[in-house]
Design a protein around this motif. Structure first.
Motif, PDB file in Angstrom:
ATOM      1  N   ILE A 144      38.256  41.969  45.414  1.00  0.00           N
ATOM      2  CA  ILE A 144      39.197  41.950  46.530  1.00  0.00           C
ATOM      3  C   ILE A 144      39.687  43.354  46.858  1.00  0.00           C
ATOM      4  CG2 ILE A 144      39.960  39.610  45.987  1.00  0.00           C
ATOM      5  CD1 ILE A 144      42.592  40.859  44.921  1.00  0.00           C
ATOM      6  N   ASP A 145      40.064  43.521  48.115  1.00  0.00           N
ATOM      7  CA  ASP A 145      40.674  44.762  48.579  1.00  0.00           C
ATOM      8  C   ASP A 145      41.499  44.408  49.814  1.00  0.00           C
ATOM      9  OD1 ASP A 145      39.912  47.972  47.995  1.00  0.00           O
ATOM     10  OD2 ASP A 145      40.834  47.576  49.945  1.00  0.00           O
ATOM     11  N   ARG A 146      42.550  45.170  50.056  1.00  0.00           N
ATOM     12  CA  ARG A 146      43.397  44.896  51.220  1.00  0.00           C
ATOM     13  C   ARG A 146      42.844  45.497  52.502  1.00  0.00           C
ATOM     14  NH1 ARG A 146      48.453  48.543  49.141  1.00  0.00           N
ATOM     15  NH2 ARG A 146      48.463  46.836  47.647  1.00  0.00           N
ATOM     16  N   CYS A 147      41.806  46.334  52.382  1.00  0.00           N
ATOM     17  CA  CYS A 147      41.242  47.035  53.535  1.00  0.00           C
ATOM     18  C   CYS A 147      40.026  46.289  54.075  1.00  0.00           C
ATOM     19  CB  CYS A 147      40.869  48.461  53.131  1.00  0.00           C
ATOM     20  SG  CYS A 147      39.979  49.378  54.397  1.00  0.00           S
ATOM     21  N   ALA A 148      40.066  45.889  55.342  1.00  0.00           N
ATOM     22  CA  ALA A 148      38.973  45.133  55.944  1.00  0.00           C
ATOM     23  C   ALA A 148      37.677  45.934  55.981  1.00  0.00           C
ATOM     24  CB  ALA A 148      39.355  44.695  57.354  1.00  0.00           C
ATOM     25  N   ARG A 158      30.268  44.316  51.332  1.00  0.00           N
ATOM     26  CA  ARG A 158      29.342  43.223  51.622  1.00  0.00           C
ATOM     27  C   ARG A 158      27.975  43.757  52.048  1.00  0.00           C
ATOM     28  NH1 ARG A 158      33.794  39.584  54.956  1.00  0.00           N
ATOM     29  NH2 ARG A 158      34.702  38.526  53.118  1.00  0.00           N
ATOM     30  N   ARG A 159      27.976  44.838  52.790  1.00  0.00           N
ATOM     31  CA  ARG A 159      26.702  45.427  53.199  1.00  0.00           C
ATOM     32  C   ARG A 159      25.977  46.032  51.999  1.00  0.00           C
ATOM     33  NH1 ARG A 159      27.965  48.440  59.021  1.00  0.00           N
ATOM     34  NH2 ARG A 159      28.574  46.524  60.135  1.00  0.00           N
ATOM     35  N   LEU A 160      26.729  46.659  51.118  1.00  0.00           N
ATOM     36  CA  LEU A 160      26.116  47.273  49.934  1.00  0.00           C
ATOM     37  C   LEU A 160      25.526  46.209  49.022  1.00  0.00           C
ATOM     38  CD1 LEU A 160      25.540  49.817  48.268  1.00  0.00           C
ATOM     39  CD2 LEU A 160      27.786  49.528  47.196  1.00  0.00           C
ATOM     40  N   VAL A 182      22.384  41.989  45.146  1.00  0.00           N
ATOM     41  CA  VAL A 182      23.247  41.474  44.073  1.00  0.00           C
ATOM     42  C   VAL A 182      23.745  40.088  44.467  1.00  0.00           C
ATOM     43  CG1 VAL A 182      25.387  41.839  42.800  1.00  0.00           C
ATOM     44  CG2 VAL A 182      23.926  43.790  43.350  1.00  0.00           C
ATOM     45  N   MET A 183      23.547  39.110  43.580  1.00  0.00           N
ATOM     46  CA  MET A 183      23.825  37.720  43.927  1.00  0.00           C
ATOM     47  C   MET A 183      25.105  37.169  43.295  1.00  0.00           C
ATOM     48  SD  MET A 183      21.298  37.217  45.910  1.00  0.00           S
ATOM     49  CE  MET A 183      21.462  35.457  46.166  1.00  0.00           C
ATOM     50  N   ASN A 184      25.651  37.854  42.310  1.00  0.00           N
ATOM     51  CA  ASN A 184      26.774  37.282  41.559  1.00  0.00           C
ATOM     52  C   ASN A 184      28.096  37.975  41.847  1.00  0.00           C
ATOM     53  OD1 ASN A 184      25.658  39.541  40.216  1.00  0.00           O
ATOM     54  ND2 ASN A 184      26.664  38.972  38.306  1.00  0.00           N
ATOM     55  N   ALA A 185      28.219  38.607  43.024  1.00  0.00           N
ATOM     56  CA  ALA A 185      29.483  39.225  43.432  1.00  0.00           C
ATOM     57  C   ALA A 185      29.771  38.848  44.878  1.00  0.00           C
ATOM     58  CB  ALA A 185      29.416  40.747  43.295  1.00  0.00           C
ATOM     59  N   ARG A 186      31.024  38.463  45.139  1.00  0.00           N
ATOM     60  CA  ARG A 186      31.437  38.207  46.511  1.00  0.00           C
ATOM     61  C   ARG A 186      32.741  38.953  46.777  1.00  0.00           C
ATOM     62  NH1 ARG A 186      35.325  33.964  46.802  1.00  0.00           N
ATOM     63  NH2 ARG A 186      35.541  32.769  44.864  1.00  0.00           N
ATOM     64  N   PHE A 187      32.980  39.237  48.050  1.00  0.00           N
ATOM     65  CA  PHE A 187      34.074  40.122  48.434  1.00  0.00           C
ATOM     66  C   PHE A 187      35.006  39.415  49.420  1.00  0.00           C
ATOM     67  CE2 PHE A 187      30.521  42.620  47.040  1.00  0.00           C
ATOM     68  CZ  PHE A 187      31.104  43.610  46.266  1.00  0.00           C
ATOM     69  N   GLU A 188      36.299  39.567  49.179  1.00  0.00           N
ATOM     70  CA  GLU A 188      37.308  38.937  50.023  1.00  0.00           C
ATOM     71  C   GLU A 188      38.407  39.944  50.330  1.00  0.00           C
ATOM     72  OE1 GLU A 188      38.867  35.551  48.042  1.00  0.00           O
ATOM     73  OE2 GLU A 188      36.922  34.574  47.746  1.00  0.00           O
ATOM     74  N   ARG A 189      38.894  39.914  51.574  1.00  0.00           N
ATOM     75  CA  ARG A 189      40.053  40.723  51.915  1.00  0.00           C
ATOM     76  C   ARG A 189      41.297  39.966  51.458  1.00  0.00           C
ATOM     77  NH1 ARG A 189      42.456  42.594  57.829  1.00  0.00           N
ATOM     78  NH2 ARG A 189      43.922  44.132  56.986  1.00  0.00           N
ATOM     79  N   ALA A 190      41.964  40.498  50.464  1.00  0.00           N
ATOM     80  CA  ALA A 190      43.131  39.822  49.898  1.00  0.00           C
ATOM     81  C   ALA A 190      43.887  40.790  49.004  1.00  0.00           C
ATOM     82  CB  ALA A 190      42.708  38.597  49.087  1.00  0.00           C
ATOM     83  N   GLU A 191      45.104  40.420  48.680  1.00  0.00           N
ATOM     84  CA  GLU A 191      45.889  41.137  47.679  1.00  0.00           C
ATOM     85  C   GLU A 191      46.076  40.223  46.483  1.00  0.00           C
ATOM     86  OE1 GLU A 191      49.168  43.527  48.803  1.00  0.00           O
ATOM     87  OE2 GLU A 191      48.625  43.524  50.934  1.00  0.00           O
ATOM     88  N   ALA A 192      46.333  40.831  45.333  1.00  0.00           N
ATOM     89  CA  ALA A 192      46.406  40.068  44.091  1.00  0.00           C
ATOM     90  C   ALA A 192      47.437  38.952  44.178  1.00  0.00           C
ATOM     91  CB  ALA A 192      46.722  41.003  42.924  1.00  0.00           C
ATOM     92  N   GLY A 193      48.561  39.208  44.828  1.00  0.00           N
ATOM     93  CA  GLY A 193      49.624  38.220  44.900  1.00  0.00           C
ATOM     94  C   GLY A 193      49.292  37.006  45.752  1.00  0.00           C
ATOM     95  N   GLN A 194      48.195  37.064  46.497  1.00  0.00           N
ATOM     96  CA  GLN A 194      47.804  35.950  47.354  1.00  0.00           C
ATOM     97  C   GLN A 194      46.872  34.957  46.653  1.00  0.00           C
ATOM     98  OE1 GLN A 194      46.036  38.370  50.448  1.00  0.00           O
ATOM     99  NE2 GLN A 194      47.862  38.204  51.732  1.00  0.00           N
ATOM    100  N   LEU A 195      46.428  35.276  45.453  1.00  0.00           N
ATOM    101  CA  LEU A 195      45.422  34.467  44.780  1.00  0.00           C
ATOM    102  C   LEU A 195      46.055  33.396  43.893  1.00  0.00           C
ATOM    103  CD1 LEU A 195      42.953  37.298  43.723  1.00  0.00           C
ATOM    104  CD2 LEU A 195      42.951  35.941  45.815  1.00  0.00           C
ATOM    105  N   SER A 196      45.247  32.383  43.567  1.00  0.00           N
ATOM    106  CA  SER A 196      45.706  31.302  42.693  1.00  0.00           C
ATOM    107  C   SER A 196      45.941  31.833  41.289  1.00  0.00           C
ATOM    108  CB  SER A 196      44.676  30.175  42.649  1.00  0.00           C
ATOM    109  OG  SER A 196      44.462  29.630  43.929  1.00  0.00           O
ATOM    110  N   ARG A 197      47.006  31.396  40.678  1.00  0.00           N
ATOM    111  CA  ARG A 197      47.339  31.858  39.334  1.00  0.00           C
ATOM    112  C   ARG A 197      46.430  31.226  38.285  1.00  0.00           C
ATOM    113  NH1 ARG A 197      52.089  34.296  38.474  1.00  0.00           N
ATOM    114  NH2 ARG A 197      52.376  33.320  36.445  1.00  0.00           N
TER     115      ARG A 197
END
Length: 211
Positions: free
Chosen positions: A80-84, A91-93, A99-114
């Motif tokens: 995750i990263d806060r920068c779009a 994602r392009r890289l 690479v098949m076992n990594a996905r990327f999301e725009r988010a901050e740590a406090g927004q994720l499930s505990r």
């Protein structure tokens, strides 16, 4: 200076840097190539500490993410990263490298499930989540450590809360002062974390314009 949202807000820089993947990779290589190399070495040496579902906080354009994902094919990486623009570059890289076992999301740590990750990996994010307090300047390592603990308490609790039961937090941070390091460790301890035996290493790397 350490603060959240004011002087430590580098969103504009990261948006510009990662506007296209080639520029982003070039700037990362020029400005922090030695840092990234040291971090890759650290990940390699500590690869057995990563397990299961891994959260990477502050992935930028995905350089470390792709290295870790290839090194740890048995792990699922959520980065995750806060920068779009950083997320789009990552994602392009990852697509370019297959690479098949990594996905990327725009988010901050406090927004994720505990309590949802077996491993939480934070690389140089504490200084961007440093809560500025309306407090008078203090002198002495002990007093400064106590102040830094208070400034970092919320972020430490956030990271600890993302770890599943029995999970592990791996944190590589800029800690140029003894009092800052002690404050960070105290904040993590107050959040229920402890340093594992053999789990402490000091890294030194050269960044463009400083160390």
């Amino acid at each position: 200076e350490y603060a959240r949202g004011e002087s430590a807000d580098n969103a504009g820089f990261y948006e510009a840097k990662n506007a296209d993947i080639e520029t982003g990779l070039a700037v990362s290589g020029i400005g922090e190539g030695d840092v990234l190399r040291r971090l890759c070495e650290w990940i390699y040496v500590n690869r057995e500490r990563f397990r299961g579902r891994v959260l990477e906080i502050g992935c930028d354009n995905g350089i470390l993410s792709c290295f870790a994902a290839r090194l740890l094919p048995e792990c699922e990486l959520v980065c995750i990263d806060r920068c779009a623009a950083s997320i789009e570059a990552a994602r392009r890289l990852v697509g370019r490298l297959g690479v098949m076992n990594a996905r990327f999301e725009r988010a901050e740590a406090g927004q994720l499930s505990r309590a949802s990750f077996d491993t939480v990996f934070s690389s140089r994010t504490a200084h961007e989540n440093f809560r500025r307090l309306d407090a008078a300047p203090v002198e002495g390592v002990e007093a400064q450590s106590e102040l830094f603990e208070r400034c970092l308490a919320d972020y430490a609790a956030c990271l600890a809360g993302l770890c599943a039961p029995g999970g592990r937090l791996l944190t590589v941070e800029r800690m140029g002062r003894t009092s800052l390091l002690r404050g960070w460790l105290r904040a993590l301890a107050a959040a229920g974390m402890h340093v594992e035996e053999g789990g402490w290493t000091e890294l030194s790397a050269q960044e463009l314009g400083g160390e």
